[in-house]
Design a protein around this motif. Structure first.
Motif, PDB file in Angstrom:
ATOM      1  N   ILE A 262      -5.152  13.012  -0.503  1.00 51.54           N
ATOM      2  CA  ILE A 262      -4.448  13.543   0.862  1.00 51.54           C
ATOM      3  C   ILE A 262      -2.923  13.450   0.268  1.00 51.54           C
ATOM      4  CG2 ILE A 262      -3.824  12.814   3.266  1.00 51.54           C
ATOM      5  CD1 ILE A 262      -6.766  11.682   3.601  1.00 51.54           C
ATOM      6  N   GLN A 263      -2.576  12.309  -0.092  1.00 53.81           N
ATOM      7  CA  GLN A 263      -1.109  12.271  -0.456  1.00 53.81           C
ATOM      8  C   GLN A 263      -0.537  13.422  -1.410  1.00 53.81           C
ATOM      9  OE1 GLN A 263      -0.354   8.192  -1.795  1.00 53.81           O
ATOM     10  NE2 GLN A 263      -1.042   7.392   0.400  1.00 53.81           N
ATOM     11  N   SER A 264      -1.656  13.683  -2.316  1.00 57.47           N
ATOM     12  CA  SER A 264      -1.458  14.852  -3.206  1.00 57.47           C
ATOM     13  C   SER A 264      -1.196  16.218  -2.766  1.00 57.47           C
ATOM     14  CB  SER A 264      -2.343  14.927  -4.391  1.00 57.47           C
ATOM     15  OG  SER A 264      -3.659  15.411  -3.783  1.00 57.47           O
ATOM     16  N   ARG A 265      -1.512  16.339  -1.231  1.00 55.51           N
ATOM     17  CA  ARG A 265      -1.552  17.629  -0.552  1.00 55.51           C
ATOM     18  C   ARG A 265      -2.511  18.903  -1.157  1.00 55.51           C
ATOM     19  NH1 ARG A 265       2.784  17.190   2.791  1.00 55.51           N
ATOM     20  NH2 ARG A 265       4.448  15.986   2.301  1.00 55.51           N
ATOM     21  N   TRP A 266      -3.574  18.318  -1.678  1.00 52.63           N
ATOM     22  CA  TRP A 266      -4.755  18.925  -2.127  1.00 52.63           C
ATOM     23  C   TRP A 266      -5.314  19.682  -0.983  1.00 52.63           C
ATOM     24  CZ3 TRP A 266     -10.235  17.157  -2.452  1.00 52.63           C
ATOM     25  CH2 TRP A 266     -11.141  18.061  -2.998  1.00 52.63           C
ATOM     26  N   ASN A 267      -5.625  20.959  -0.907  1.00 47.50           N
ATOM     27  CA  ASN A 267      -6.256  21.459   0.204  1.00 47.50           C
ATOM     28  C   ASN A 267      -7.767  21.129   0.501  1.00 47.50           C
ATOM     29  OD1 ASN A 267      -7.384  22.934  -1.818  1.00 47.50           O
ATOM     30  ND2 ASN A 267      -6.379  25.113  -1.214  1.00 47.50           N
ATOM     31  N   LYS A 268      -8.177  20.467  -0.121  1.00 46.09           N
ATOM     32  CA  LYS A 268      -9.788  20.089  -0.009  1.00 46.09           C
ATOM     33  C   LYS A 268     -10.835  21.027  -0.452  1.00 46.09           C
ATOM     34  CE  LYS A 268      -8.520  16.779   3.573  1.00 46.09           C
ATOM     35  NZ  LYS A 268      -8.770  16.258   4.875  1.00 46.09           N
ATOM     36  N   GLU A 269     -10.193  22.116  -1.187  1.00 43.81           N
ATOM     37  CA  GLU A 269     -11.184  23.178  -1.686  1.00 43.81           C
ATOM     38  C   GLU A 269     -11.151  23.207  -3.220  1.00 43.81           C
ATOM     39  OE1 GLU A 269     -13.085  24.916   0.107  1.00 43.81           O
ATOM     40  OE2 GLU A 269     -12.398  24.195   2.071  1.00 43.81           O
ATOM     41  N   PRO A 270     -12.158  23.450  -3.809  1.00 50.66           N
ATOM     42  CA  PRO A 270     -12.101  23.598  -5.478  1.00 50.66           C
ATOM     43  C   PRO A 270     -10.840  24.404  -5.898  1.00 50.66           C
ATOM     44  CG  PRO A 270     -14.301  23.848  -4.510  1.00 50.66           C
ATOM     45  CD  PRO A 270     -13.515  23.955  -3.398  1.00 50.66           C
ATOM     46  N   PRO A 271     -10.472  23.994  -7.060  1.00 54.59           N
ATOM     47  CA  PRO A 271     -10.779  22.993  -7.672  1.00 54.59           C
ATOM     48  C   PRO A 271     -10.085  22.037  -7.232  1.00 54.59           C
ATOM     49  CG  PRO A 271      -9.344  24.438  -8.962  1.00 54.59           C
ATOM     50  CD  PRO A 271      -9.503  25.038  -7.912  1.00 54.59           C
ATOM     51  N   ALA A 272     -10.645  20.654  -7.492  1.00 47.71           N
ATOM     52  CA  ALA A 272      -9.755  19.404  -7.159  1.00 47.71           C
ATOM     53  C   ALA A 272      -8.815  18.915  -8.260  1.00 47.71           C
ATOM     54  CB  ALA A 272     -10.707  18.241  -6.756  1.00 47.71           C
ATOM     55  N   PRO A 273      -7.795  18.228  -7.897  1.00 44.67           N
ATOM     56  CA  PRO A 273      -6.921  17.645  -9.305  1.00 44.67           C
ATOM     57  C   PRO A 273      -7.527  16.410  -9.846  1.00 44.67           C
ATOM     58  CG  PRO A 273      -6.167  16.942  -6.817  1.00 44.67           C
ATOM     59  CD  PRO A 273      -7.313  17.872  -6.657  1.00 44.67           C
ATOM     60  N   ALA A 274      -6.939  16.405 -11.289  1.00 43.60           N
ATOM     61  CA  ALA A 274      -7.420  15.337 -11.708  1.00 43.60           C
ATOM     62  C   ALA A 274      -6.862  13.921 -11.316  1.00 43.60           C
ATOM     63  CB  ALA A 274      -7.119  15.281 -13.109  1.00 43.60           C
ATOM     64  N   LEU A 275      -7.479  12.873 -11.450  1.00 39.85           N
ATOM     65  CA  LEU A 275      -7.067  11.621 -10.860  1.00 39.85           C
ATOM     66  C   LEU A 275      -6.168  10.989 -12.084  1.00 39.85           C
ATOM     67  CD1 LEU A 275     -10.294  10.121  -9.155  1.00 39.85           C
ATOM     68  CD2 LEU A 275      -8.327  11.073  -8.141  1.00 39.85           C
ATOM     69  N   PRO A 276      -4.993  10.297 -11.524  1.00 42.06           N
ATOM     70  CA  PRO A 276      -4.422   9.672 -12.570  1.00 42.06           C
ATOM     71  C   PRO A 276      -5.040   8.182 -13.100  1.00 42.06           C
ATOM     72  CG  PRO A 276      -3.063  10.017 -10.707  1.00 42.06           C
ATOM     73  CD  PRO A 276      -4.461  10.109 -10.367  1.00 42.06           C
ATOM     74  N   PRO A 277      -4.677   7.639 -14.290  1.00 44.33           N
ATOM     75  CA  PRO A 277      -5.452   6.583 -14.903  1.00 44.33           C
ATOM     76  C   PRO A 277      -5.423   5.468 -14.077  1.00 44.33           C
ATOM     77  CG  PRO A 277      -4.033   7.896 -16.626  1.00 44.33           C
ATOM     78  CD  PRO A 277      -3.814   8.636 -15.432  1.00 44.33           C
ATOM     79  N   ASP A 278      -4.328   5.262 -13.244  1.00 40.83           N
ATOM     80  CA  ASP A 278      -4.256   3.901 -12.398  1.00 40.83           C
ATOM     81  C   ASP A 278      -5.119   4.098 -11.203  1.00 40.83           C
ATOM     82  OD1 ASP A 278      -2.191   6.056 -11.407  1.00 40.83           O
ATOM     83  OD2 ASP A 278      -1.504   4.115 -10.003  1.00 40.83           O
ATOM     84  N   ILE A 279      -5.152   5.277 -10.890  1.00 38.78           N
ATOM     85  CA  ILE A 279      -6.241   5.415  -9.411  1.00 38.78           C
ATOM     86  C   ILE A 279      -7.615   5.469  -9.991  1.00 38.78           C
ATOM     87  CG2 ILE A 279      -6.993   6.994  -7.754  1.00 38.78           C
ATOM     88  CD1 ILE A 279      -4.252   5.905  -7.269  1.00 38.78           C
ATOM     89  N   VAL A 280      -7.781   5.696 -11.381  1.00 39.84           N
ATOM     90  CA  VAL A 280      -9.204   5.659 -11.778  1.00 39.84           C
ATOM     91  C   VAL A 280      -9.488   4.230 -12.002  1.00 39.84           C
ATOM     92  CG1 VAL A 280     -10.821   6.041 -13.835  1.00 39.84           C
ATOM     93  CG2 VAL A 280      -9.320   7.810 -12.895  1.00 39.84           C
ATOM     94  N   SER A 281      -8.683   3.607 -12.813  1.00 36.04           N
ATOM     95  CA  SER A 281      -8.969   2.023 -12.977  1.00 36.04           C
ATOM     96  C   SER A 281      -9.117   1.207 -11.950  1.00 36.04           C
ATOM     97  CB  SER A 281      -7.969   1.352 -14.028  1.00 36.04           C
ATOM     98  OG  SER A 281      -6.699   1.520 -13.424  1.00 36.04           O
ATOM     99  N   LYS A 282      -8.242   1.371 -10.706  1.00 32.55           N
ATOM    100  CA  LYS A 282      -8.128   0.611  -9.485  1.00 32.55           C
ATOM    101  C   LYS A 282      -9.622   0.912  -8.698  1.00 32.55           C
ATOM    102  CE  LYS A 282      -3.179   0.131  -9.156  1.00 32.55           C
ATOM    103  NZ  LYS A 282      -2.088   0.430  -8.495  1.00 32.55           N
TER     104      LYS A 282
END
Length: 299
Positions: A262-282
């Motif tokens: 949501i903070q990345s302002r993605w429009n919730k339609e494909p394609p989705a953005p890649a997640l940063p490494p810290d978000i992945v690990s957490k």
């Protein structure tokens, strides 16, 4: 940590957003991969060990709720020893360990095309609907409720089960028209019973079960639980010690990923953005913490 985004075994039955399911004699082999979806879109980035948590935690809950309703779970793939006459153990014995840890042997059932959602607290899409319309699942609610507040009583808010695209909210009346009134009443009763039982149990482990979704199928005319059950993918798990009405809650579930998207302002339609490494690990850490708190075991 390990990452399994896709499996390619013989006899593919169905590949969903997260699970790869294979024909296995008279049964099915359901593999929970490390794929993650949000807003009904599969993200390009996986979450290490996530599939292990989903499979083992589902198995845990299927065992604990079996007295409330039958389910499709037979055994984890690495524990399964016997087959029907038409079965073949060769696939299981040749499974890589990373896959076996993520795989359940389950019964075949005819899926009921409804997602059964129960909400005990005001969060997520229910909070958004309430702030806009004063309703939850189309049902008018009293004024003045705050974000994350415990609802006067848990609410059953079903949705469609979309093969592609977004699931859509439906009223209980619409659900009755789709699958029949008797089956609707039965699914509602079972869903509420499991939620109440699981929330009481989770609270003893320091977790609030804010909401969850379940799927059901029919086997020989009997309603059974299928798919996954009470996982961080299908539920909101909140830290009971840090719970505070009026704000988003510290959590051990997929909401952490949704918040970033949501903070990345993605429009919730494909394609989705890649997640940063810290978000992945957490996110991986949160899933494992939920599993540890609820079961006492580690991944």
């Amino acid at each position: 940590m390990t990452l399994v985004l896709e499996t390619n075994l013989p006899n593919l039955y169905y590949r969903g957003k997260v699970r790869d399911t294979y024909e296995l004699g008279g049964h099915l082999l359901m593999v929970a991969t490390d794929r993650i979806s949000a807003f009904d879109v599969v993200l390009p980035t996986g979450i290490p060990d996530k599939g292990i948590v989903l499979a083992k935690l589902s198995a845990f809950w299927f065992g604990k709720t079996a007295s409330l309703v039958p389910n499709h779970f037979i055994a984890m793939a690495y524990d399964f020893k016997e087959f029907d006459e038409d079965g073949d153990l060769s696939l299981l014995t040749s499974l890589p360990q990373d896959v076996a840890q993520r795989a359940m042997v389950v019964k075949k059932a005819k899926r009921i095309d409804v997602e059964c959602i129960v909400r005990g607290y005001l969060a997520g899409s229910a909070w958004a609907e309430y702030t806009e319309k004063g309703t939850i699942g189309g049902k008018p609610m009293k004024k003045g409720l705050r974000e994350s507040e415990k609802l006067p009583e848990p609410l059953f808010t079903p949705t469609t089960k979309a093969t592609t695209g977004h699931d859509e909210n439906m009223t209980i009346e619409e659900m009755g028209t789709l699958i029949g009134q008797d089956l609707t009443s039965k699914l509602r009763e079972i869903t509420m019973a499991i939620y109440n039982y699981a929330n009481e149990y989770a609270l003893t482990k320091g977790i609030i079960l804010a909401d969850t979704k379940m799927e059901f199928g029919l086997l020989d005319g009997e309603v059974i639980l299928i798919d996954e059950l009470l996982t961080p993918d299908s539920s909101r798990f909140w830290d009971a010690e840090r719970y505070e009405i009026g704000r988003p809650q510290p959590n051990f579930d997929k909401q952490f990923v949704r918040d970033w998207l949501i903070q990345s302002r993605w429009n919730k339609e494909p394609p989705a953005p890649a997640l940063p490494p810290d978000i992945v690990s957490k996110t991986s850490e949160r899933y494992k913490e939920a599993y540890f708190r609820l079961t006492g075991a580690t991944i």
